[in-house]
Write a protein that holds these residues in place. Structure first.
Motif, PDB file in Angstrom:
ATOM      1  N   LEU A 166      -4.318  11.070  13.976  1.00 44.66           N
ATOM      2  CA  LEU A 166      -5.882  12.185  14.520  1.00 44.66           C
ATOM      3  C   LEU A 166      -5.478  13.321  15.371  1.00 44.66           C
ATOM      4  CD1 LEU A 166      -7.999   8.767  14.463  1.00 44.66           C
ATOM      5  CD2 LEU A 166      -8.371  10.815  12.969  1.00 44.66           C
ATOM      6  N   ARG A 167      -3.998  13.018  15.876  1.00 47.24           N
ATOM      7  CA  ARG A 167      -3.843  14.542  17.390  1.00 47.24           C
ATOM      8  C   ARG A 167      -4.144  13.502  18.614  1.00 47.24           C
ATOM      9  NH1 ARG A 167      -2.081  19.257  15.398  1.00 47.24           N
ATOM     10  NH2 ARG A 167      -1.742  19.857  13.490  1.00 47.24           N
ATOM     11  N   PRO A 168      -3.166  12.363  18.735  1.00 44.48           N
ATOM     12  CA  PRO A 168      -4.083  11.340  20.130  1.00 44.48           C
ATOM     13  C   PRO A 168      -2.961  12.391  21.104  1.00 44.48           C
ATOM     14  CG  PRO A 168      -1.540  10.643  19.024  1.00 44.48           C
ATOM     15  CD  PRO A 168      -2.708  11.468  18.208  1.00 44.48           C
ATOM     16  N   LYS A 169      -4.091  11.579  22.473  1.00 40.77           N
ATOM     17  CA  LYS A 169      -3.281  12.429  23.879  1.00 40.77           C
ATOM     18  C   LYS A 169      -2.015  11.896  24.181  1.00 40.77           C
ATOM     19  CE  LYS A 169      -8.286  12.806  25.088  1.00 40.77           C
ATOM     20  NZ  LYS A 169      -9.508  12.181  25.646  1.00 40.77           N
ATOM     21  N   LEU A 170      -2.066  10.485  23.562  1.00 41.50           N
ATOM     22  CA  LEU A 170      -0.850   9.976  24.000  1.00 41.50           C
ATOM     23  C   LEU A 170       0.105   8.977  23.280  1.00 41.50           C
ATOM     24  CD1 LEU A 170       1.210   8.875  25.764  1.00 41.50           C
ATOM     25  CD2 LEU A 170      -0.684   7.024  26.334  1.00 41.50           C
ATOM     26  N   LEU A 171       1.323   9.640  22.769  1.00 41.71           N
ATOM     27  CA  LEU A 171       1.711   8.773  22.279  1.00 41.71           C
ATOM     28  C   LEU A 171       2.858   7.752  22.441  1.00 41.71           C
ATOM     29  CD1 LEU A 171       2.788   8.325  18.944  1.00 41.71           C
ATOM     30  CD2 LEU A 171       4.453  10.376  18.909  1.00 41.71           C
TER      31      LEU A 171
ATOM     32  N   LYS B  10       0.867  -1.582  -0.334  1.00 50.17           N
ATOM     33  CA  LYS B  10      -0.030  -0.459   0.261  1.00 50.17           C
ATOM     34  C   LYS B  10       0.459   1.620   0.071  1.00 50.17           C
ATOM     35  CE  LYS B  10      -3.102   0.034   2.445  1.00 50.17           C
ATOM     36  NZ  LYS B  10      -4.893  -0.310   3.753  1.00 50.17           N
ATOM     37  N   THR B  11       0.562   2.371  -0.912  1.00 52.47           N
ATOM     38  CA  THR B  11       0.890   3.470  -0.618  1.00 52.47           C
ATOM     39  C   THR B  11       1.248   4.206   0.405  1.00 52.47           C
ATOM     40  OG1 THR B  11      -0.849   4.903  -1.141  1.00 52.47           O
ATOM     41  CG2 THR B  11       0.211   3.889  -2.863  1.00 52.47           C
ATOM     42  N   ILE B  12       1.989   4.786   1.123  1.00 52.47           N
ATOM     43  CA  ILE B  12       2.109   6.019   2.187  1.00 52.47           C
ATOM     44  C   ILE B  12       0.737   6.540   2.464  1.00 52.47           C
ATOM     45  CG2 ILE B  12       4.952   5.693   1.947  1.00 52.47           C
ATOM     46  CD1 ILE B  12       4.710   8.873   1.202  1.00 52.47           C
ATOM     47  N   GLY B  13       0.128   7.043   1.633  1.00 53.76           N
ATOM     48  CA  GLY B  13      -0.521   8.134   1.283  1.00 53.76           C
ATOM     49  C   GLY B  13      -1.814   7.003   1.230  1.00 53.76           C
ATOM     50  N   ASP B  14      -2.027   6.186   1.657  1.00 58.54           N
ATOM     51  CA  ASP B  14      -3.363   5.593   1.806  1.00 58.54           C
ATOM     52  C   ASP B  14      -2.702   4.257   3.204  1.00 58.54           C
ATOM     53  OD1 ASP B  14      -4.929   5.524  -0.354  1.00 58.54           O
ATOM     54  OD2 ASP B  14      -3.856   3.122  -1.640  1.00 58.54           O
ATOM     55  N   GLN B  15      -1.869   4.272   3.817  1.00 61.58           N
ATOM     56  CA  GLN B  15      -1.510   3.970   4.991  1.00 61.58           C
ATOM     57  C   GLN B  15      -1.961   4.722   6.250  1.00 61.58           C
ATOM     58  OE1 GLN B  15       1.330   0.749   5.554  1.00 61.58           O
ATOM     59  NE2 GLN B  15       2.125   1.578   3.518  1.00 61.58           N
ATOM     60  N   VAL B  16      -1.892   6.067   5.452  1.00 65.15           N
ATOM     61  CA  VAL B  16      -1.643   7.106   7.041  1.00 65.15           C
ATOM     62  C   VAL B  16      -3.162   7.273   6.531  1.00 65.15           C
ATOM     63  CG1 VAL B  16      -1.658   9.595   7.545  1.00 65.15           C
ATOM     64  CG2 VAL B  16       0.588   8.172   6.540  1.00 65.15           C
ATOM     65  N   ALA B  17      -4.046   7.199   5.895  1.00 67.39           N
ATOM     66  CA  ALA B  17      -5.614   7.595   5.071  1.00 67.39           C
ATOM     67  C   ALA B  17      -6.514   6.372   6.218  1.00 67.39           C
ATOM     68  CB  ALA B  17      -5.927   7.826   4.109  1.00 67.39           C
ATOM     69  N   GLU B  18      -5.976   5.081   5.927  1.00 66.77           N
ATOM     70  CA  GLU B  18      -6.347   4.397   6.743  1.00 66.77           C
ATOM     71  C   GLU B  18      -7.110   4.827   8.404  1.00 66.77           C
ATOM     72  OE1 GLU B  18      -6.560  -0.834   7.013  1.00 66.77           O
ATOM     73  OE2 GLU B  18      -4.086   0.519   6.795  1.00 66.77           O
ATOM     74  N   THR B  19      -5.538   5.029   9.030  1.00 66.13           N
ATOM     75  CA  THR B  19      -5.353   5.530  10.605  1.00 66.13           C
ATOM     76  C   THR B  19      -7.013   6.346  10.361  1.00 66.13           C
ATOM     77  OG1 THR B  19      -3.421   5.058  10.930  1.00 66.13           O
ATOM     78  CG2 THR B  19      -4.798   6.455  12.672  1.00 66.13           C
ATOM     79  N   ILE B  20      -7.528   7.664   9.927  1.00 61.24           N
ATOM     80  CA  ILE B  20      -8.188   8.495  10.331  1.00 61.24           C
ATOM     81  C   ILE B  20      -9.958   7.671   9.054  1.00 61.24           C
ATOM     82  CG2 ILE B  20      -9.094  10.749   8.528  1.00 61.24           C
ATOM     83  CD1 ILE B  20      -6.471  10.776   8.610  1.00 61.24           C
ATOM     84  N   LEU B  21      -9.841   6.897   8.314  1.00 62.54           N
ATOM     85  CA  LEU B  21     -11.001   5.970   8.229  1.00 62.54           C
ATOM     86  C   LEU B  21     -11.459   5.182   8.870  1.00 62.54           C
ATOM     87  CD1 LEU B  21     -10.051   5.883   3.646  1.00 62.54           C
ATOM     88  CD2 LEU B  21     -11.925   6.996   4.556  1.00 62.54           C
ATOM     89  N   VAL B  22     -10.645   4.998   9.370  1.00 61.16           N
ATOM     90  CA  VAL B  22     -11.242   3.918  10.573  1.00 61.16           C
ATOM     91  C   VAL B  22     -12.131   4.414  12.087  1.00 61.16           C
ATOM     92  CG1 VAL B  22      -9.832   1.836  12.639  1.00 61.16           C
ATOM     93  CG2 VAL B  22      -9.457   1.690   9.776  1.00 61.16           C
TER      94      VAL B  22
END
Length: 529
Positions: free
Chosen positions: A165-170, A101-113
């Protein structure tokens, strides 16, 4: 006010205790460094926060995130928390990313989920997250795949996924272990900037005190599933009281005792070596480009000397190493080993090749897991005209294993039965079994815990003195290079830009690139008193 609070956490897997009464806190906008060797429980503590635990795991105690009780959440509740409230950055980005998967798809997946947004909106936000992770779209299109990026760039993609998604904890679990020194500094600076911009808390897990010395606000040191020391980082470094904490600090700066003086006679001579690769062609009828990986490199290694070779990923170190080992022929120049050419008539000179061996960064990856150790370490016998057989072979295996601090009985085991440090000793035994004159060590200790690294460096120093070995030590860790080498070469863009006695080069670097490497290297805290 705590963002994450772990209170008296205990964890057992199938009844086997893993964590014992662990307590720690992460505040918003602050960085907690969790330090410990392999098996100390630091990663299992992080996985407990996300409840990413194996079957048979049972937790007791308390874990709260923004007042929410993690241990009482259902699996659905945990799925909503993972990625949204807590982001995770893993040690090895290539295994954390999907190669298909492309890097764009992989980052976007987090948002879509986690959010009901259109794919185009998710891709726009993915581009924004990648830009924040210092991968702007004009230089790194969303259509790129992980294999088209460097190690540091892949790690930035993983960070972009974690912060989308700008999490509170990383939680960052050994995020810089396999990276070169300048890339490591850049990733740590990026994490620090993101914490400041978003006000999130960061749990930074590492086995190396030097990595977190200037980064962490607070520190927790773990050993065998327990917290042995904790407190504000600056105060803790000045007053380490637990013997284990002090041992970690001492091992981070360990210098092995080396004896013997290198001879004046050169063993290896590299003379104006050039190595080109064919690049991509432009269009159907366009001419292919040429990429020069090694550009007029010359140096020599004297018998009994330990020579360091440092430089960032892509500088040409690995290409040069393959040429020295006779695995890749060069287009220009010559490589001589004890006066004999490494290549004759476009083929590797076997008589020379058998006098050189190599130890790789990942010992597990360099072994066949289906073979037992006695078969693994006798692989170099194929270079001999008359390999030993029967009792002579068994004696050679026993001698090689015992020379690296293992026993002859270990020859009957499989590689998965050993720890990382023991596997690296087995890799050394494989290199020693045909009694070579030169051993090339390619990042051979970069993935080891600091105490195990100190033991392996001591072993190398002892073997070098007893057996008269010559070493070419390739590493991105300037501390290791300083402790084990007599001279050092600094390589950039295929060229040697600086060379000289190790102490002189690292203490008073002349070339701007060397100065950049030295400035990026992590600095140990002041020795505790």
């Amino acid at each position: 006010m705590s963002l994450l609070k772990i209170d008296n956490l205990s964890l057992a897997i199938h009844g086997q205790p893993i964590l014992d009464d662990v307590s720690m806190e992460v505040a918003p906008g602050r960085i907690l460094g969790v330090i410990g060797e392999s098996g100390s429980g630091k990663s299992m503590t992080a996985f407990s926060v996300l409840q990413l635990l194996p079957d048979g795991a049972a937790c007791s105690g308390g874990i709260t995130l923004s007042g929410k009780d993690i241990l009482s959440l259902s699996e659905a509740g945990l799925c909503g928390l993972r990625g949204r409230d807590v982001g995770m950055v893993f040690q090895e980005p290539m295994t954390a990313l999907n190669p298909l998967k492309t890097i764009g798809d992989q980052v976007a997946e987090t948002i879509l989920v986690h959010e009901r947004v259109s794919r185009s909106a998710a891709m726009d936000r993915a581009a924004q997250a990648l830009r924040r992770a210092e991968l702007p779209q004009d230089r790194f299109p969303l259509s790129r795949y992980p294999h088209e990026l460097s190690g540091g760039q892949r790690q930035r993609v993983v960070i972009a996924m974690a912060i989308a998604l700008r999490p509170k904890l990383l939680i960052a679990d050994e995020p810089t272990t396999a990276l070169d020194v300048t890339t490591q500094a850049q990733i740590l600076d990026l994490l620090k900037r993101l914490v400041a911009e978003d006000g999130m808390g960061l749990m930074l897990i590492s086995h190396d005190l030097a990595v977190v010395a200037d980064l962490a606000d607070d520190l927790v040191i773990m050993k065998e599933g327990q917290v042995v020391e904790s407190g504000p980082a600056r105060d803790l470094f000045r007053s380490l009281s637990h013997p284990y904490s002090r041992a970690l600090l001492e091992a981070s700066g360990h210098v092995p005792e080396r004896t013997g003086t290198p001879a004046q006679t050169p063993l290896l001579q590299v003379c104006d070596v050039v190595r080109d690769y064919t690049g991509h062609s432009h269009g159907w009828w366009g001419r292919s480009t040429r990429f020069r990986a090694v550009d007029g490199v010359s140096f020599e290694i004297r018998k009994g000397e330990s020579l360091g070779l440092v430089g960032e990923s892509g500088c040409g170190k690995s290409t040069l190493t393959r040429a020295i080992l006779g695995l890749e022929e060069v287009q220009g120049g010559e490589i001589l080993f004890d006066g004999a050419p490494v290549f004759t008539h476009h083929h590797a000179n076997v008589a020379v090749r058998r006098r050189m061996q190599v130890v790789f960064q990942d010992p597990y990856g360099s072994f066949n897991p289906r073979w037992k150790v006695d078969r693994l370490i006798t692989e170099p016998f194929h270079l001999l005209d008359t390999p030993p057989k029967g009792r002579d072979r068994s004696d050679a295996v026993a001698e090689a294993l015992e020379s690296v601090g293992l026993s002859a009985a270990d020859g009957g085991k499989y590689i998965h039965e050993f720890s990382g440090g023991q596997r690296q000793r087995i890799a050394l035994a494989r290199a020693l079994i045909i009694r070579p004159d030169l051993i090339i060590l390619d990042e051979a200790v970069s993935a080891l815990d600091v105490s195990v690294r100190a033991q392996v460096l001591d072993l190398l120093a002892d073997l070098g003195s007893r057996l008269g070995l010559t070493y070419l030590f390739i590493s991105h860790d300037l501390g290791v290079v300083r402790s084990i080498t007599d001279r050092v070469l600094v390589m950039k863009a295929g060229k040697i830009v600086e060379e000289g006695p190790t102490g002189a080069v690292l203490d008073q670097p002349r070339h701007p690139y060397t100065q950049q490497l030295v400035a990026a290297a992590p600095v140990l805290p002041v020795q505790a008193t």
